[in-house]
Structures are given as C-alpha cells and as structure tokens.
Motif scaffolding. Structure first.
Motif, short mmCIF file in Angstrom:
data_model
loop_
_atom_site.label_atom_id
_atom_site.label_comp_id
_atom_site.label_asym_id
_atom_site.label_seq_id
_atom_site.Cartn_x
_atom_site.Cartn_y
_atom_site.Cartn_z
N UNK A 1 56.42 -72.86 124.84
CA UNK A 1 56.94 -72.36 126.11
C UNK A 1 57.98 -73.32 126.69
N UNK A 2 57.72 -74.61 126.61
CA UNK A 2 58.66 -75.60 127.13
C UNK A 2 59.97 -75.57 126.36
N UNK A 3 59.88 -75.43 125.03
CA UNK A 3 61.09 -75.38 124.22
C UNK A 3 61.91 -74.13 124.54
N UNK A 4 61.24 -73.00 124.69
CA UNK A 4 61.94 -71.77 125.04
C UNK A 4 62.59 -71.89 126.42
N UNK B 1 76.64 -69.57 112.00
CA UNK B 1 76.06 -70.91 111.89
C UNK B 1 74.54 -70.87 111.77
N UNK B 2 73.90 -69.82 112.27
CA UNK B 2 72.45 -69.68 112.19
C UNK B 2 72.13 -68.26 111.71
N UNK B 3 72.15 -68.03 110.40
CA UNK B 3 71.94 -66.69 109.86
C UNK B 3 70.64 -66.06 110.35
N UNK B 4 70.66 -64.73 110.43
CA UNK B 4 69.54 -63.98 111.00
C UNK B 4 68.23 -64.22 110.27
N UNK B 5 68.31 -64.46 108.96
CA UNK B 5 67.07 -64.61 108.18
C UNK B 5 66.27 -65.86 108.56
N UNK B 6 66.88 -66.81 109.28
CA UNK B 6 66.16 -68.01 109.70
C UNK B 6 65.48 -67.85 111.06
N UNK B 7 65.81 -66.80 111.78
CA UNK B 7 65.34 -66.67 113.16
C UNK B 7 63.82 -66.57 113.26
N UNK B 8 63.19 -66.02 112.23
CA UNK B 8 61.73 -65.81 112.32
C UNK B 8 60.97 -67.12 112.44
N UNK B 9 61.59 -68.24 112.06
CA UNK B 9 60.91 -69.53 112.11
C UNK B 9 61.28 -70.36 113.34
N UNK B 10 62.16 -69.85 114.17
CA UNK B 10 62.65 -70.62 115.31
C UNK B 10 61.95 -70.20 116.59
N UNK B 11 61.35 -71.14 117.29
CA UNK B 11 60.62 -70.85 118.52
C UNK B 11 61.52 -70.19 119.56
N UNK B 12 62.77 -70.64 119.64
CA UNK B 12 63.68 -70.11 120.66
C UNK B 12 64.07 -68.65 120.40
N UNK B 13 63.78 -68.15 119.18
CA UNK B 13 64.13 -66.77 118.86
C UNK B 13 62.94 -65.82 118.94
N UNK B 14 61.79 -66.32 119.35
CA UNK B 14 60.60 -65.49 119.45
C UNK B 14 60.53 -64.83 120.83
N UNK B 15 59.79 -63.70 120.92
CA UNK B 15 59.64 -63.03 122.22
C UNK B 15 59.09 -63.98 123.27
#
Length: 302
Positions: A250-253, A273-287
């Motif tokens: 939560x703090x990172x988001x 620079x940040x392809x879509x396939x990597x987003x599933x592992x990034x905290x900032x890209x989660x709901x």
C-alpha cells in the motif's frame, strides 16, 4: 537437466586456464560421416559434445537434449556423457580464437532456448577455429548475425528482470519473487541480486522453467522444483506472508501515485520502456486496495 550459474566448473577452469596462451591450432577436418549427437541438456554437456565431434572427426547432423531426442529411421543419436573437465578444457580453448565477450555471447545463445541453438553455437565456434581469429565482426555470415542478435535480446531481458523484479516478504523473513522471462536469464541476473541484496535471504523463482535462485546470506544456489501437475498460479498464499507485507504494498502504491504527473502521461512511451507482460509482477500496477487521495497537508498562503 542439470543447471549451474557459470558455464563451466570454476575449479576445473582454473586448473586449465594456463593452456589458453599457446599457439592457435586449426580445427581438425571432419572427414567422417556426420552423426546425430545427444546430451543431457546442460551447457557443460554441449561443450563435451563439441570435444567428441572433433575427436570422432564427424560433424553433427543434429545435437539434441536427451529428453527431446528424435531418432532417424536407421540410426539413433550418439549419447555423450557430460565431463566437466573436458567442458572446461573446451571453454578455455575457445579463447584462442575469440575474446571473452564473444565467448560469453555463445553462453547467452545457449540460454536463449532457441530450437537450433546447439548447431548455431557449434557453427559459430567451428567458423572461428577455422578462421584462426575472432569473427564477431563478420556480419556477412548468418551465424554471426544471429548470435549477435540473440545476445542483444538476452541483454534486454536481463536488464528488465533486474529492474522489474518485486519481492514479497514471508513470515520467516524470506523475500520471494516470481518471474516468467522469455529466456532463461536466471544465471545472468544472479550476480546483480547477490550483490544488491546481500543482507537478506531471497528466492527468485522462474515459474516457466520450474527452478530458482536461493540466497542464504552466504551464497547463491540453484534450486529446482518438481511438480507432476502444472500450476497456473504461483503467487504466495497470504497466510505465509509477513503481516506487514500488505502495508508495504500500500505504501509503495501510494508513493507511486503521488509522484505520478497525470499531465505528462505518455502510455506509448511507458509501454516501450516497461512492456505490458511485466506489469503482473509490479505492485504499482495492481488494483488499488484504497482509493487514491491527494495529499491534504498544504496550507493556503496569506
């Protein structure tokens, strides 16, 4: 298939390193009928195959991992048992004909998992040995161009994995991350994470290849996972996460939301620079678990 973080056994390499300073000898002529070769799927196994190719003077029709062997109608592949000392001898011997950077590109080509990687590496090495010099700038040759192209792809994937890996802390203090790279880059990213996170235990798991890197505060080892049934979800259960992990997320988001400048948003550049396939592992890209609220601690002037 056996896995290692280095292309050859380090102690064996040290023992034969002094032999690489001698004069260059041309590669033996491959005068015997071509053969199909089979090996255990490791890079050391492939180097052992190369030694046997010149020892038998029989060029390879094919070089196949044992688990994927496809025999012909009248002949079966010749199985080659891996010998680490022989592999180290071949690995060091390549320095007679190419520099370390060019030799490293051959290892990266192996990790790319291209279907014909074994023959590609052999053709490149054989061409260099017959030329008696480094051929990395001979882009007129298709093998040289392909090895250079694959090496560039491996470098990009390595760089992205080092940038986009996100760890979660478990209740026993282990930091865990799951990745699914296009290529087998774990051996390439091991030095980066070992140096950067030397003060904590961590595990990076490649879910596609079912193995990982584990650092225990002393050394980084390869750990393999066997499963009879495919697992689609490799996320850690909330019951084994550190109780503060949701807060860290939560703090990172929240930090990401507050440093973001909506007026300067460029989705096309962002995805480059940040392809879509990597987003599933990034905290900032989660709901978001909590709705974003602007900072309200600013006082009006006057």
């Amino acid at each position: 298939m056996s896995r290692s973080l280095s292309p050859t056994n380090r102690r064996a390499t040290t023992a034969v390193a002094t032999t690489t300073a001698g004069p260059r000898r041309p590669a033996p002529e491959l005068s015997q009928p071509p053969l199909d070769y089979a090996y255990d799927g490791s890079f050391e196994g492939l180097l052992t195959v190369f030694f046997n190719v010149y020892d038998r003077k029989a060029a390879p029709n094919s070089i196949q991992p044992l688990g994927a062997v496809q025999g012909g109608l009248f002949a079966m592949p010749v199985p080659i048992e891996t010998d680490e000392a022989t592999a180290a001898r071949v690995w060091d011997g390549l320095l007679r004909y190419m520099d370390k950077e060019a030799r490293t590109r051959l290892f990266h080509t192996f990790l790319s998992e291209q279907p014909d990687r074994e023959l590609l590496i052999f053709r490149y090495a054989d061409l260099a040995m017959r030329a008696g010099r480094d051929i990395s700038d001979n882009y007129a040759d298709d093998n040289v161009r392909r090895v250079a192209s694959i090496a560039q792809q491996m470098y990009r994937e390595k760089h992205r994995m080092e940038a986009f890996v996100r760890f979660e802390k478990t209740s026993d203090g282990l930091f865990h991350a799951t990745i699914d790279p296009d290529f087998d880059v774990l051996p390439l990213i091991a030095p980066h994470f070992t140096k950067r996170y030397a003060d904590q235990r961590w595990l990076i798991f490649d879910k596609r290849r079912r193995y990982g890197l584990y650092y225990d505060l002393q050394r980084t080892d390869v750990v393999e996972f066997e499963s009879t049934a495919p697992q689609r979800n490799t996320a850690i259960s909330a019951t084994v996460l550190d109780e503060r992990e949701p807060l860290f997320k939560l703090l990172w988001q929240s930090y990401f939301d507050h440093v973001n400048i909506p007026e300067r948003k460029n989705i096309k550049l962002h995805r480059r620079h940040m392809p879509l396939r990597y987003w599933r592992y990034l905290s900032e890209k989660q709901p978001r678990e909590q709705r974003f609220q602007p900072i309200k601690n600013k006082r009006p002037i006057g």
